[in-house]
Design an enzyme around this catalytic site. Structure first.
Site: not given
Lengths: 327, 322
Positions: A64, A131
């Site tokens: 990322e 999540h």
């Protein structure tokens, strides 16, 4: 273009991406697993590579910092990358590239960084601590970023169009629980929803609920349950940075009672800023303390009873409204 | 390595001398209490920053860091703007928004500004390179990192992504033996930083960072390879940070013997000896260049010190692009 089509929230996101990629050759999408037939963990980008090719639908390694940083470099060169971070929870792995580099660039040396990060956020879907997060407050607290959070299919598309066309780094929090459970009318073609303008999702006279994302649906459910005795006005913020203070204050002055709700944990959340601002700006109009509804200050738990205990919903908003109205 | 054209060798010297002169002036200003905040010492890095900047074509993009004053100068950023930035003035590159060499980006000069979080600028420069591939432009992006920042995760993430993308990208590690006060052997268990490339499928070279011509030739070859579609290159340029990390730092932790060893190989003086021994220039020429550089830097100081401070009323201006 006046025609509309009914589609789910996630179809609206895909429609927004496709609209912009067709319109502007500088728009590309990048992220983990987004390419090919697979089309992303949530299939938001499914079919895009077949139409636009791998150059504009770029699968990235699990890096990322590198690919968000690279998107910044692409943006500096005039491209408009749309980054998918797969889950909003993972955005922390690219934190420096967002809050230190991209967010400060225009202030420091006047170079525009036009990218969008699509961050699939929110829980209620039994996905556990990593999540399910709603990390928008980190970014609202960061000068130089814009933050949006659509609550409807129309805004999922409209805000995405506006975010892609904006010349600043925009974090677009999309709500996973809405992906396939919410359908709505979406204007065809390129009708952007302006960043920084809230929407009155439901009009009412007695109390204002200020919220965003999936909590708009919960707030409308709560409002429906309380009607007609209590007239609940629901403000869908749509944009968290900048905030539409005019719409917020006008409604607070009208109803004199305010509930602020979000799924993110309440402590130092976006709602805290709104509550403080309303308290200071509209103090003379208020008939009750401002009530905040939010998640608990714990990691998002996995097991259904625990997650339900963590996460606010229509019942919590209803209770908050009753308390505020009864004050 | 083939010998560089004489004019180029003479040019390289000019920019190194200008860099050294400006750096010496910065040290003096701060010692006299005329500085603002801090300033980062350049001594020892002149050959790398000048040569790498010179080896790029005008359309190429470069993201220098805090010891690359030479690169900013070579790329056309004026001593006046740079000095005004050091002193926090409205006429500086960042209009007082950022200090010393931080944030000294200017896209009209194809310069990308860096941030303190080294090497977070590395993926940004990589993104510029990826945009050239995207648009099929024959351009290259280059950036610098330090031995210290070559340990960071984003260094490896970026090198990996550069390799996967076969990006037209060149990374120069300025191995100056210290990350602030921490010597190499406490930072990493390798002696040869170029090996960091092989694990990512990236080609590498190691050069004497005090030999400006060697750095130039090596960077030029890597840039040419990148431009022809040959992908990224990592270059380790070995040098020594001859002063402290920043102006406040006496660097007492550096052994004197190490400094003496590198002082004998000062990149500027080495190159001057080379030029005179080849008969390209004489002592009188070198003195003239030094005098010219002193005039340029004195003018920059005069400009910066007489420049307006930024108006506090503008403090919120420019956070967002229109």
């Amino acid at each position: 273009m006046d025609s509309t089509r009914t589609m789910t929230y996630i179809e609206a996101i895909r429609d927004g991406l496709r609209t912009e990629m067709r319109r502007d050759p500088d728009v590309l999408v990048m992220g983990e697993d987004i390419g090919g037939e697979f089309g992303g963990a949530f299939k938001a980008t499914k079919g895009l590579e077949a139409e636009f090719g791998p150059r504009r639908v770029m699968n990235t390694p699990m890096t990322e910092l590198a690919f968000i940083g690279a998107a910044t470099g692409m943006g500096l060169m005039g491209l408009r990358p749309v980054i998918e971070v797969q889950f909003a929870d993972f955005i922390s792995t690219g934190f420096d590239s967002i809050v230190q580099y991209a967010a400060t660039t225009h202030y420091r040396w006047q170079a525009a960084v036009p990218w969008v990060i699509r961050a699939p956020a929110d829980g209620g879907i039994r996905s556990g601590p990593f999540h399910s997060q709603n990390p928008e407050a980190w970014f609202v607290h960061t000068p130089g970023l814009k933050v949006v959070a659509p609550a409807t299919p129309a805004d999922a598309k409209g805000l995405l169009l506006a975010a892609i066309r904006d010349n600043n780094p925009v974090i677009y929090f999309e709500s996973k629980p809405l992906y396939r459970s919410l359908r709505g009318e979406v204007p065809a073609g390129d009708r952007a929803t302006p960043i920084g303008r809230a929407r009155i999702a439901r009009e009412g006279q007695h109390v204002t609920v200020i919220t965003y994302g999936e909590m708009v649906r919960q707030a409308v459910l709560a409002a429906d349950g309380l009607a007609p005795e209590v007239g609940v006005e629901v403000i869908d913020l749509r944009s968290l940075k900048p905030l539409d203070r005019d719409t917020i204050m006008a409604s607070a002055r009208k109803t004199g009672r305010v509930v602020v709700a979000h799924a993110a944990n309440r402590l130092a959340g976006v709602g805290a800023e709104i509550a403080a601002d309303v308290g200071q700006t509209a103090f003379e109009y208020l008939d009750a303390p401002i009530c905040r509804v939010g998640g608990l200050d714990v990691p998002v738990p996995f097991s259904p009873p625990l997650e339900d205990a963590y996460r606010p919903g229509a019942d919590d908003i209803t209770a908050a409204i009753r308390e505020t109205v009864a004050y | 390595m083939t010998r560089l054209p004489d004019d180029l060798s003479i040019d390289l010297h000019y920019w190194m001398r200008l860099t050294r002169t400006m750096d010496d002036q910065l040290v003096t200003l701060w010692k006299q209490g005329r500085g603002v905040g801090t300033t980062f010492n350049q001594r020892g890095h002149e050959a790398i920053s000048v040569a790498a900047g010179m080896a790029l074509a005008p359309d190429d993009v470069v993201a220098p860091m805090h010891r690359d004053l030479g690169c900013y100068l070579v790329r056309g950023m004026t001593p006046r703007r740079l000095m005004a930035n050091q002193l926090g003035r409205a006429t500086g590159v960042t209009r007082g928004r950022d200090g010393n060499l931080h944030g000294c980006g200017d896209l009209s000069l194809n310069l990308i500004g860096f941030i303190s979080h080294l090497p977070q600028t590395m993926p940004v420069a990589l993104g510029a390179a990826m945009s050239f591939s995207y648009r099929s432009e024959p351009r290259v992006a280059l950036t610098f990192v330090g031995d210290g920042s070559s340990c960071a995760g984003v260094f490896h993430e970026s090198l990996n992504l550069a390799a996967v993308q076969r990006a037209p990208f060149v990374v120069v590690i300025e191995n100056n033996q210290y990350a602030y006060s921490t010597p190499l052997h406490q930072q990493m268990a390798i002696d040869d930083l170029a090996v960091r490339a092989s694990g990512h499928g990236v080609e590498s070279r190691t050069v004497d960072g005090n030999d400006v011509e060697e750095v130039y030739g090596t960077v030029e070859a890597a840039v040419a390879k990148a431009r022809e579609g040959g992908g990224p290159t990592l270059i380790e340029a070995r040098t020594m940070r001859m002063l402290g990390h920043a102006i406040h730092d006496g660097a007492e932790y550096v052994p004197q013997a190490l400094l003496d060893e590198w002082e004998a190989r000062d990149p500027l003086l080495l190159h001057e000896e080379k030029l005179t021994s080849r008969g390209l220039v004489d002592r009188e020429y070198l003195a003239r260049v030094a005098e010219k550089c002193r005039e340029i830097v004195a003018d920059a100081v005069e400009f910066a010190e007489s420049s307006e401070w930024p108006d506090p009323g503008t403090v919120t201006d420019g956070v967002y692009a229109a």
